[in-house]
Design a protein around this motif. Structure first.
Motif, PDB file in Angstrom:
ATOM      1  N   TRP A  26      36.990  43.063  50.393  1.00 13.22           N
ATOM      2  CA  TRP A  26      36.814  44.151  49.434  1.00 13.22           C
ATOM      3  C   TRP A  26      38.122  44.579  48.767  1.00 13.22           C
ATOM      4  O   TRP A  26      38.146  44.757  47.542  1.00 13.22           O
ATOM      5  N   PRO A  27      39.234  44.757  49.490  1.00 14.35           N
ATOM      6  CA  PRO A  27      40.475  45.134  48.810  1.00 14.35           C
ATOM      7  C   PRO A  27      40.897  44.141  47.730  1.00 14.35           C
ATOM      8  O   PRO A  27      41.335  44.544  46.645  1.00 14.35           O
ATOM      9  N   GLU A  28      40.770  42.832  48.004  1.00 11.85           N
ATOM     10  CA  GLU A  28      41.118  41.840  46.989  1.00 11.85           C
ATOM     11  C   GLU A  28      40.172  41.935  45.791  1.00 11.85           C
ATOM     12  O   GLU A  28      40.599  41.818  44.628  1.00 11.85           O
TER      13      GLU A  28
END
Length: 285
Positions: free
Chosen positions: A201-203
């Protein structure tokens, strides 16, 4: 032909990209490679060590992939330009297929494949990207642009259209400027470039923060700011419209992967709606 590869701060990926370019079926003396490096923090010597004589290195102080590509074209020695990104892996027949398609079109975009590690289950981000990311055939057919990670044109066309912009969706903007001048864009299915999926999710959020920002500023440039904002209200409903596509996708291997893709799709569409409000009302810079 000159292959222009913008790069910043990802030396292992650059090495893989250059390995793939060395494996092209097009004769090695038929093309050159220009790596346009955005002053990576490792320093010029470290970038040059990875290149190891396989490309010409150009250091570009102005940040952004657009300025790097523009500088790469400026340094090119050939009449035909091919663009890919440093984190991409072109398949062996990429250059030959793209060059062949330029006999029929002024601008060519090729097929994009989303790459995942087959040795483990897909994450939600990977499952989502395998279904929805880099659908370049549809971008060309329905929206009139190709991603710049897989793009071919002549130097003459590039000079007439002008360089890539900064701070907006530069591939969309460039292709729309080109087609407005009467140049024809086409799709080359056999010109295949692989791009690694975002793994979490962060990427994925980093990618979509950039896409939202650039899309909003392109809408500002084109005078459709309000229409852009209003279109974001369709995002939640679009989840339902995309469910059949997820369930039928051959890229996903089972119920778990399909549910992961749906959950990521739902979360991302909700986030994009909120982020669009931040952009529209000047709450995010």
């Amino acid at each position: 032909m000159t292959v222009v590869v913008p790069h910043y701060n990802d030396l292992p990926a650059l090495g893989r990209c250059l390995n793939a370019l060395q494996a092209q079926t097009l004769s090695a003396d038929a093309f050159e490679i220009v790596v346009a490096d955005n002053a990576s923090p490792q320093g010029e010597a470290a970038v040059a060590a990875v290149i190891a004589g396989r490309a010409r290195l150009l250091t570009v102080s102005e940040r952004g992939a657009g300025p790097a590509r523009n500088a790469g074209v400026g340094a090119a020695q050939a009449p035909i330009i091919a663009f890919t990104d440093s984190d991409c892996v072109p398949e062996p027949g990429w250059l030959k297929a793209g060059l062949s398609a330029l006999e029929r079109y002024d601008i060519v975009g090729g097929q994009m494949e989303v790459l995942v590690d087959p040795s483990r289950p897909k994450t939600g981000a990977e499952a989502f990207e395998q279904v929805f990311a880099f659908r370049n055939d549809r971008y060309i057919r329905d929206k009139g642009f190709s991603v710049s990670a897989n793009l071919f044109c002549s130097r003459k066309v590039f000079t007439i259209v002008g360089g890539f912009g900064v701070g907006l969706s530069e591939d969309v903007d460039w292709c729309h400027r080109a087609t407005s001048l009467g140049f024809m864009i086409g799709f080359a299915e056999a010109a295949v470039v692989g791009h690694p999926a975002r793994v979490d999710w962060p990427e994925l959020l980093i990618k979509w923060r950039r896409i939202n920002y650039e899309g909003y500023h392109l809408a500002l440039k084109e005078g459709r700011r309000l229409r852009w904002m209003l279109s974001t209200y369709l995002l939640p409903a679009s989840v339902l419209a995309h469910l059949p596509h997820v369930m039928a996708s051959r890229s996903l291997g089972g119920r778990r992967e399909r549910m992961s893709a749906i959950m990521t799709l739902t979360r991302l569409r909700a986030w994009r709606l909120i982020d669009a409000h931040r952009l529209f009302f000047g709450l995010r810079r």
